[in-house]
Design a protein around this motif. Structure first.
Motif, PDB file in Angstrom:
ATOM      1  N   GLY A   1       1.837   2.029  18.404  1.00 47.85           N
ATOM      2  CA  GLY A   1       1.088   2.942  17.865  1.00 47.85           C
ATOM      3  C   GLY A   1       2.081   4.348  17.501  1.00 47.85           C
ATOM      4  O   GLY A   1       1.564   5.514  17.302  1.00 47.85           O
ATOM      5  N   ARG A   2       3.350   4.280  18.184  1.00 46.81           N
ATOM      6  CA  ARG A   2       4.019   5.621  17.695  1.00 46.81           C
ATOM      7  C   ARG A   2       5.628   4.910  17.896  1.00 46.81           C
ATOM      8  O   ARG A   2       5.820   3.858  18.430  1.00 46.81           O
ATOM      9  CB  ARG A   2       3.970   6.771  18.736  1.00 46.81           C
ATOM     10  CG  ARG A   2       4.203   6.428  20.343  1.00 46.81           C
ATOM     11  CD  ARG A   2       4.269   7.643  21.070  1.00 46.81           C
ATOM     12  NE  ARG A   2       4.723   7.597  22.276  1.00 46.81           N
ATOM     13  CZ  ARG A   2       3.923   7.353  23.417  1.00 46.81           C
ATOM     14  NH1 ARG A   2       2.474   7.355  23.090  1.00 46.81           N
ATOM     15  NH2 ARG A   2       4.315   7.056  24.387  1.00 46.81           N
ATOM     16  N   ARG A   3       6.473   5.754  17.191  1.00 51.29           N
ATOM     17  CA  ARG A   3       7.582   5.258  17.219  1.00 51.29           C
ATOM     18  C   ARG A   3       8.354   5.317  18.608  1.00 51.29           C
ATOM     19  O   ARG A   3       8.307   6.416  19.227  1.00 51.29           O
ATOM     20  CB  ARG A   3       8.799   6.234  16.282  1.00 51.29           C
ATOM     21  CG  ARG A   3       8.206   6.083  14.789  1.00 51.29           C
ATOM     22  CD  ARG A   3       8.735   7.418  14.020  1.00 51.29           C
ATOM     23  NE  ARG A   3       8.241   7.197  12.533  1.00 51.29           N
ATOM     24  CZ  ARG A   3       8.246   8.250  11.804  1.00 51.29           C
ATOM     25  NH1 ARG A   3       8.884   9.314  12.021  1.00 51.29           N
ATOM     26  NH2 ARG A   3       7.848   8.004  10.670  1.00 51.29           N
TER      27      ARG A   3
ATOM     28  N   VAL B   1       3.823   6.121   9.478  1.00 50.73           N
ATOM     29  CA  VAL B   1       5.056   5.146   9.081  1.00 50.73           C
ATOM     30  C   VAL B   1       5.999   4.811  10.014  1.00 50.73           C
ATOM     31  O   VAL B   1       6.571   5.939  10.659  1.00 50.73           O
ATOM     32  CB  VAL B   1       5.659   5.121   7.803  1.00 50.73           C
ATOM     33  CG1 VAL B   1       6.699   4.497   7.348  1.00 50.73           C
ATOM     34  CG2 VAL B   1       4.398   5.212   6.836  1.00 50.73           C
ATOM     35  N   GLY B   2       6.299   3.843  10.606  1.00 50.38           N
ATOM     36  CA  GLY B   2       7.295   3.542  11.647  1.00 50.38           C
ATOM     37  C   GLY B   2       6.764   3.256  12.988  1.00 50.38           C
ATOM     38  O   GLY B   2       7.388   3.021  13.976  1.00 50.38           O
ATOM     39  N   GLY B   3       5.463   3.678  13.032  1.00 51.44           N
ATOM     40  CA  GLY B   3       4.672   3.716  14.279  1.00 51.44           C
ATOM     41  C   GLY B   3       3.090   3.011  14.167  1.00 51.44           C
ATOM     42  O   GLY B   3       2.365   3.087  14.886  1.00 51.44           O
TER      43      GLY B   3
ATOM     44  N   ALA C   1       0.779  -1.341  -0.160  1.00 55.67           N
ATOM     45  CA  ALA C   1       0.072  -0.075  -0.123  1.00 55.67           C
ATOM     46  C   ALA C   1       0.822   1.202   0.126  1.00 55.67           C
ATOM     47  O   ALA C   1       2.204   1.153   0.424  1.00 55.67           O
ATOM     48  CB  ALA C   1      -0.875   0.013   1.317  1.00 55.67           C
ATOM     49  N   ASP C   2       0.586   2.433  -0.433  1.00 56.17           N
ATOM     50  CA  ASP C   2       1.213   3.592  -0.598  1.00 56.17           C
ATOM     51  C   ASP C   2       1.226   4.025   0.945  1.00 56.17           C
ATOM     52  O   ASP C   2       0.234   3.903   1.432  1.00 56.17           O
ATOM     53  CB  ASP C   2       0.393   4.557  -1.547  1.00 56.17           C
ATOM     54  CG  ASP C   2       0.721   5.933  -1.346  1.00 56.17           C
ATOM     55  OD1 ASP C   2       1.997   6.216  -1.653  1.00 56.17           O
ATOM     56  OD2 ASP C   2       0.133   6.788  -0.440  1.00 56.17           O
ATOM     57  N   PRO C   3       2.360   4.455   1.410  1.00 55.34           N
ATOM     58  CA  PRO C   3       2.595   4.923   2.668  1.00 55.34           C
ATOM     59  C   PRO C   3       1.511   5.866   3.247  1.00 55.34           C
ATOM     60  O   PRO C   3       1.078   5.689   4.322  1.00 55.34           O
ATOM     61  CB  PRO C   3       3.847   5.388   2.869  1.00 55.34           C
ATOM     62  CG  PRO C   3       4.559   4.620   1.657  1.00 55.34           C
ATOM     63  CD  PRO C   3       3.648   4.474   0.430  1.00 55.34           C
TER      64      PRO C   3
END
Length: 175
Positions: A144-146, A113-115, A100-102
């Motif tokens: 839910g978060r980096r 993204v990353g979280g 999927a597109d980020p």
């Protein structure tokens, strides 16, 4: 003050709240995220002193054909592995699957993204946990978060998400 507002005030993410609601056992694991780091999984493994195969990434896919045609799906795979799109398509009963597109993944989940967590997304999507991750005693997924992960038994993640388990990864030859 409502119970929900109180929990959110203390920093609980939608992912953590979803685990509380599901009643499964979990442990919140935090670390200081370095904004210069782009490999979030390896960063988490090193910071939390956990084997990398127990750290999982949440990847969203676009599904073409089958019961989820035109929708996104969620995959949870060890950071040591690559997503096998043919395996993903088979697991979702789709003809094809593509990453999927980020930006679309962020809009759909409410996370960056990353979280992106498989838990507490804005809209619940069909989810597959990779068989390799399911064989581990515990796994960590984004909370839910980096810099915020949750540690739990793979079976509890499957229960909380009504997920399926399937082989959707392959060896990452670049590791």
């Amino acid at each position: 003050m409502s119970k929900k507002a109180k929990k959110q005030q203390h920093g609980a993410t939608p992912a953590v709240l979803a685990l509380e609601k599901a009643g499964v056992q979990y442990t919140v694991r935090t670390f200081e995220h370095d904004p210069e780091v782009e490999n979030y999984g390896d960063e988490a493994a090193a910071a939390l002193d956990m084997p990398a195969q127990q750290i999982c990434k949440t990847l969203l896919v676009d599904l073409d054909g089958g019961p989820h045609d035109g929708r996104m799906g969620v995959t949870v795979v060890p950071v040591t592995m690559m997503l096998d799109l043919k395996g993903v398509a088979a697991a979702f009963g789709a003809k094809k699957a593509a990453m999927a597109d980020p930006a679309a993944a962020e809009r759909s989940t409410g996370y960056v993204v990353g979280g992106i967590s498989p838990l507490g997304q804005k809209k619940r999507l069909p989810t597959v946990l990779d068989a390799a991750a399911a064989s581990e005693p515990v796994i960590l997924v984004s909370g839910g978060r980096r810099g915020l992960d949750v540690e739990l038994a793979p079976a509890d993640l499957v229960t909380a998400l009504d997920a399926t388990v399937a082989p959707v990864s392959r060896a990452d030859l670049h590791r």
